[in-house]
Design a protein around this motif. Structure first.
Motif, mmCIF file in Angstrom:
data_model
loop_
_atom_site.group_PDB
_atom_site.id
_atom_site.type_symbol
_atom_site.label_atom_id
_atom_site.label_comp_id
_atom_site.label_asym_id
_atom_site.label_seq_id
_atom_site.Cartn_x
_atom_site.Cartn_y
_atom_site.Cartn_z
ATOM 1 N N VAL A 1 7.585 8.697 -13.100
ATOM 2 C CA VAL A 1 7.204 10.109 -13.183
ATOM 3 C C VAL A 1 5.758 10.240 -13.664
ATOM 4 C CG1 VAL A 1 7.792 12.343 -14.221
ATOM 5 C CG2 VAL A 1 9.576 10.645 -13.841
ATOM 6 N N ASP A 2 5.018 11.094 -12.975
ATOM 7 C CA ASP A 2 3.643 11.424 -13.380
ATOM 8 C C ASP A 2 2.618 10.302 -13.175
ATOM 9 O OD1 ASP A 2 4.008 14.014 -13.968
ATOM 10 O OD2 ASP A 2 3.960 13.822 -16.151
ATOM 11 N N HIS A 3 3.012 9.230 -12.518
ATOM 12 C CA HIS A 3 2.045 8.151 -12.305
ATOM 13 C C HIS A 3 1.083 8.450 -11.150
ATOM 14 C CE1 HIS A 3 3.703 4.645 -14.931
ATOM 15 N NE2 HIS A 3 3.650 5.803 -15.564
ATOM 16 N N GLY A 4 1.404 9.531 -10.381
ATOM 17 C CA GLY A 4 0.421 9.999 -9.395
ATOM 18 C C GLY A 4 0.823 9.888 -7.936
ATOM 19 N N LYS A 5 2.134 9.838 -7.661
ATOM 20 C CA LYS A 5 2.609 9.704 -6.275
ATOM 21 C C LYS A 5 2.169 10.890 -5.419
ATOM 22 C CE LYS A 5 6.805 9.533 -7.865
ATOM 23 N NZ LYS A 5 6.490 9.457 -9.311
ATOM 24 N N THR A 6 2.435 12.086 -5.923
ATOM 25 C CA THR A 6 2.101 13.288 -5.149
ATOM 26 C C THR A 6 0.590 13.429 -4.985
ATOM 27 O OG1 THR A 6 4.109 14.363 -5.920
ATOM 28 C CG2 THR A 6 2.426 15.793 -5.001
ATOM 29 N N THR A 7 -0.138 13.132 -6.037
ATOM 30 C CA THR A 7 -1.607 13.217 -5.972
ATOM 31 C C THR A 7 -2.136 12.259 -4.901
ATOM 32 O OG1 THR A 7 -1.617 13.690 -8.337
ATOM 33 C CG2 THR A 7 -3.724 13.118 -7.353
ATOM 34 N N THR B 1 7.583 17.211 -7.699
ATOM 35 C CA THR B 1 8.009 17.214 -6.307
ATOM 36 C C THR B 1 9.414 17.771 -6.176
ATOM 37 O OG1 THR B 1 6.628 15.312 -5.900
ATOM 38 C CG2 THR B 1 8.314 15.749 -4.277
ATOM 39 N N ASN C 1 -3.086 3.083 -10.474
ATOM 40 C CA ASN C 1 -3.704 4.409 -10.365
ATOM 41 C C ASN C 1 -4.350 4.845 -11.691
ATOM 42 O OD1 ASN C 1 -4.366 6.853 -9.081
ATOM 43 N ND2 ASN C 1 -2.490 7.844 -9.815
ATOM 44 N N LYS C 2 -5.135 5.880 -11.616
ATOM 45 C CA LYS C 2 -5.793 6.492 -12.777
ATOM 46 C C LYS C 2 -6.789 5.543 -13.442
ATOM 47 C CE LYS C 2 -1.753 9.456 -13.688
ATOM 48 N NZ LYS C 2 -1.088 10.342 -14.637
ATOM 49 N N ASP D 1 -9.745 5.768 -13.387
ATOM 50 C CA ASP D 1 -10.894 6.550 -13.872
ATOM 51 C C ASP D 1 -10.780 6.872 -15.362
ATOM 52 O OD1 ASP D 1 -9.658 9.599 -14.004
ATOM 53 O OD2 ASP D 1 -8.731 8.384 -12.454
ATOM 54 N N LEU D 2 -9.558 6.800 -15.891
ATOM 55 C CA LEU D 2 -9.365 7.170 -17.302
ATOM 56 C C LEU D 2 -9.984 6.120 -18.232
ATOM 57 C CD1 LEU D 2 -5.639 8.390 -17.255
ATOM 58 C CD2 LEU D 2 -7.699 9.816 -17.455
ATOM 59 N N SER E 1 -8.108 5.586 -7.893
ATOM 60 C CA SER E 1 -7.952 6.852 -8.580
ATOM 61 C C SER E 1 -7.562 7.854 -7.510
ATOM 62 C CB SER E 1 -9.254 7.278 -9.262
ATOM 63 O OG SER E 1 -9.134 8.640 -9.660
ATOM 64 N N ALA E 2 -6.286 8.221 -7.529
ATOM 65 C CA ALA E 2 -5.792 9.165 -6.518
ATOM 66 C C ALA E 2 -6.508 10.498 -6.678
ATOM 67 C CB ALA E 2 -4.281 9.346 -6.655
ATOM 68 N N LYS E 3 -6.749 10.861 -7.932
ATOM 69 C CA LYS E 3 -7.346 12.159 -8.225
ATOM 70 C C LYS E 3 -8.804 12.235 -7.766
ATOM 71 C CE LYS E 3 -7.710 15.450 -12.065
ATOM 72 N NZ LYS E 3 -7.332 15.650 -13.489
HETATM 73 P P1 GTP Z 1 6.513 13.283 -10.205
HETATM 74 O O1 GTP Z 1 6.556 13.883 -8.830
HETATM 75 O O2 GTP Z 1 6.794 14.252 -11.273
HETATM 76 O O3 GTP Z 1 7.301 12.032 -10.352
HETATM 77 O O4 GTP Z 1 4.977 12.834 -10.502
HETATM 78 P P2 GTP Z 1 3.938 12.136 -9.538
HETATM 79 O O5 GTP Z 1 4.074 10.662 -9.649
HETATM 80 O O6 GTP Z 1 3.991 12.735 -8.189
HETATM 81 O O7 GTP Z 1 2.571 12.483 -10.281
HETATM 82 P P3 GTP Z 1 1.500 13.594 -9.866
HETATM 83 O O8 GTP Z 1 0.802 13.221 -8.627
HETATM 84 O O9 GTP Z 1 2.135 14.924 -9.940
HETATM 85 O O10 GTP Z 1 0.454 13.375 -11.056
HETATM 86 C C1 GTP Z 1 0.774 13.612 -12.417
HETATM 87 C C2 GTP Z 1 -0.468 13.981 -13.186
HETATM 88 O O11 GTP Z 1 -1.391 12.898 -13.176
HETATM 89 C C3 GTP Z 1 -1.220 15.177 -12.594
HETATM 90 O O12 GTP Z 1 -1.709 15.956 -13.647
HETATM 91 C C4 GTP Z 1 -2.363 14.533 -11.831
HETATM 92 O O13 GTP Z 1 -3.495 15.351 -11.748
HETATM 93 C C5 GTP Z 1 -2.659 13.310 -12.680
HETATM 94 N N1 GTP Z 1 -3.251 12.214 -11.893
HETATM 95 C C6 GTP Z 1 -2.792 11.692 -10.737
HETATM 96 N N2 GTP Z 1 -3.607 10.730 -10.287
HETATM 97 C C7 GTP Z 1 -4.617 10.647 -11.166
HETATM 98 C C8 GTP Z 1 -5.792 9.819 -11.248
HETATM 99 O O14 GTP Z 1 -6.074 8.983 -10.401
HETATM 100 N N3 GTP Z 1 -6.594 9.996 -12.354
HETATM 101 C C9 GTP Z 1 -6.309 10.917 -13.309
HETATM 102 N N4 GTP Z 1 -7.154 11.021 -14.320
HETATM 103 N N5 GTP Z 1 -5.231 11.716 -13.250
HETATM 104 C C10 GTP Z 1 -4.392 11.569 -12.201
#
Ligand code: GTP
Ligand code: MG
Length: 371
Positions: A90-96, A115, A188-189, A191-192, A224-226
Motif C-alpha cells: 500500500v502507498d508504494h506508488g503503483k497507481t502513480t 485504487t 520507487n520514490k 527522489d526522497l 521516481s514514479a512521481k
Molecule cells: P494503494 O493503491 O493505496 O495501494 O497505493 P499505491 O501503491 O497505488 O500508491 P499511490 O500511487 O497512490 O502513491 C501513494 C503516495 O506516494 C502518493 O501520495 C504519491 O504521490 C506518492 N508517491 C508515489 N510515487 C512517488 C515517488 O516516486 N516519489 C515520491 N516522493 N512520492 C511518490
C-alpha cells in the motif's frame, strides 16, 4: 458422436471447420463440411486436439476451461503484447506509476487516492504495445490479485525506497513465484532524501531476488514514479523480458480470455472489462462470460473509444451480457448464439445448485454444532 459432421465437430472443439478439414487432409482423410464421419475419423480429430479417445469425445460445452487448452498450431501463432501486473505494498506508488505511464491523472480522481477497482490499460513504446493491469494494494483484494497474477506475463513489484520490503511486497513475490511469472523490481520514490535503494536490494535478496550487479538475475530499476525518473528504462526492461519470453497467440480463432472487472450499470446493463488472451473478439460475437452470456453489443478500448474488434492481450469493455460476471471468470466466444445461450444457462444453473448445496451444508454444520 458417430455420424456427426465436421460442422458439429468443429463447434465441440472450438475450431474452424476448415482447420479440421486441413488436418484430416494431412492425415490422408478427405472430408467435406456436411459429411457424416465415422467413429475412427472422429477419434483421429480428438487425438489431434489432445483428447484421449477413451474419454468421451463430446466435450462439455459448459466447461469453459477446455477452450483454453494450449494446443495451438505453431504456424498460427504470432507475437503478442506482454500483459504486465504492477504489485506492491500500500502507498508504494503503483497507481502513480500507472498514471505516469498513461500520462493521465488517475490518482487525483480516486477517492482518498486509493485504487477502487481493477482496470487495464495499454501503453505503446517504440510502436510496441504493453498491457498493464492495475491491482489494488489491499489485503481484501488478495484473491483477485492472485488471479491477476495468472493472466500476467510479467510482474513489476514496486517497493518504496523509503519504506522497504513490507508484508504485501512479500505477498506479491509469492504470487508471482506461484504463477511462475518473471519479476522486475521497481525501486520507487528514489527522489526522497530518506530513500535507501541498497537496503531494498538487501532485503529482497533474502527472498531470492538478487540484482544482476550482485551476481543475480533479477532486473532492478530505480525510479521516481512521481517525478518521471527512469520510467523509460523500466519500459525498455519490460520489452526486453517480453522478448525473452517469446509471447505468442493465435489471433485467428474465436476469442477466449478473462474478466478483469464487471459491474451492473443502470443504463447499460452488465458491463465487463475483458482481457482477450487468444483469438479476436468482435462486435456481435455470441459469448459466454462466467455464468452469464449474450452477444457483444458494444466494445470500448481503454481510451473509451468504440472499436469493432480486439486481438490478443487487448483489454476491452463490453456490454450485451444478461448478467454481470465476476473478476477472474473466463470468457469464450461460441460459433452461434444458441450454443452460447445453452452453455451460459447450464453454467448459471450449476452455480445456483452449488450455492444451494453450500447453504445446505452450512445449515447441517450449524445443526451439529447446536447439538
Ligand atoms: P494503494 O493503491 O493505496 O495501494 O497505493 P499505491 O501503491 O497505488 O500508491 P499511490 O500511487 O497512490 O502513491 C501513494 C503516495 O506516494 C502518493 O501520495 C504519491 O504521490 C506518492 N508517491 C508515489 N510515487 C512517488 C515517488 O516516486 N516519489 C515520491 N516522493 N512520492 C511518490
Ligand atoms: Mg493505487
Amino acid at each position: 458422436t458417430e455420424g456427426m459432421n465436421i460442422q458439429e465437430i468443429s463447434k465441440i472443439f472450438h475450431r474452424d471447420a476448415s482447420e479440421i478439414i486441413k488436418k484430416l487432409l494431412l492425415s490422408g482423410v478427405m472430408a467435406n463440411q456436411n459429411q457424416a464421419l465415422s467413429k475412427e475419423v472422429i477419434e483421429l480429430i480428438a487425438l489431434e486436439y489432445g483428447v484421449e479417445p477413451e474419454e468421451k469425445v463430446v466435450v462439455d460445452k459448459a466447461d469453459l476451461e477446455i477452450y483454453f487448452e494450449d494446443n495451438e498450431d505453431e504456424e498460427l501463432l504470432t507475437s503478442r503484447p506482454p500483459v504486465v501486473t504492477i504489485m506492491g505494498h500500500v502507498d508504494h506508488g503503483k497507481t502513480t506509476l500507472l498514471d505516469q505511464l498513461r500520462h493521465t491523472r488517475v490518482t487525483e480522481g480516486e477517492a482518498g487516492g486509493i485504487t477502487q477497482h481493477i482496470g487495464a490499460y495499454q501503453v505503446e513504446i517504440e510502436g510496441k504495445p504493453i498491457t498493464f493491469l492495475d491491482t489494488p494494494g489491499h489485503e481484501a483484494f488478495t484473491t483477485m490479485r492472485a488471479r491477476g497474477a495468472d493472466i500476467t506475463d510479467i510482474t513489476i513489484i514496486v517497493v518504496a525506497a523509503n519504506d522497504g520490503v513490507m508484508p504485501q511486497t512479500i505477498e506479491a513475490i509469492n504470487h508471482a513465484k506461484a504463477a511462475n511469472v518473471p519479476i522486475i523490481v521497481a525501486i520507487n520514490k528514489v527522489d526522497l532524501p530518506e530513500a535507501n535503494p541498497d537496503r531494498v536490494m538487501q532485503e529482497l535478496s533474502e527472498y531470492g531476488l538478487i540484482p544482476e550487479a550482485w551476481g543475480g538475475d533479477t532486473i532492478f530499476v530505480q525510479i521516481s514514479a512521481k517525478y518521471n525518473q527512469n520510467i523509460d528504462e523500466l519500459l525498455e526492461m519490460i520489452l526486453l523480458v517480453a522478448e525473452v519470453e517469446e509471447l505468442t497467440a493465435n489471433s485467428n480463432r474465436l476469442a477466449v480470455g478473462t474478466v478483469i472487472e464487471a459491474r451492473l450499470d443502470k443504463a447499460q446493463g452488465a458491463t465487463a472489462t475483458l482481457l482477450v488472451q487468444q483469438g479476436t473478439l468482435r462486435i456481435g460475437d455470441p459469448i459466454v462470460v462466467g455464468n452469464s452470456y449474450g452477444k457483444v453489443r458494444t466494445m470500448l478500448n481503454d481510451n473509451g473509444r468504440r472499436i469493432r474488434s480486439a486481438g490478443p492481450a487487448t483489454p476491452v469493455e463490453i456490454t450485451g451480457l444478461n448478467d454481470a460476471p465476476q473478476a477472474g471468470d473466463l470468457f469464450v466466444v461460441f460459433e452461434d448464439e444458441k450454443s452460447a445461450r445453452m452453455a451460459g444457462e447450464e453454467r448459471a444453473q450449476r452455480a445456483q445448485l452449488e450455492q444451494r448445496d453450500t447453504k445446505k451444508k452450512v445449515t447441517l454444520d450449524n445443526l451439529f454444532e447446536s447439538l
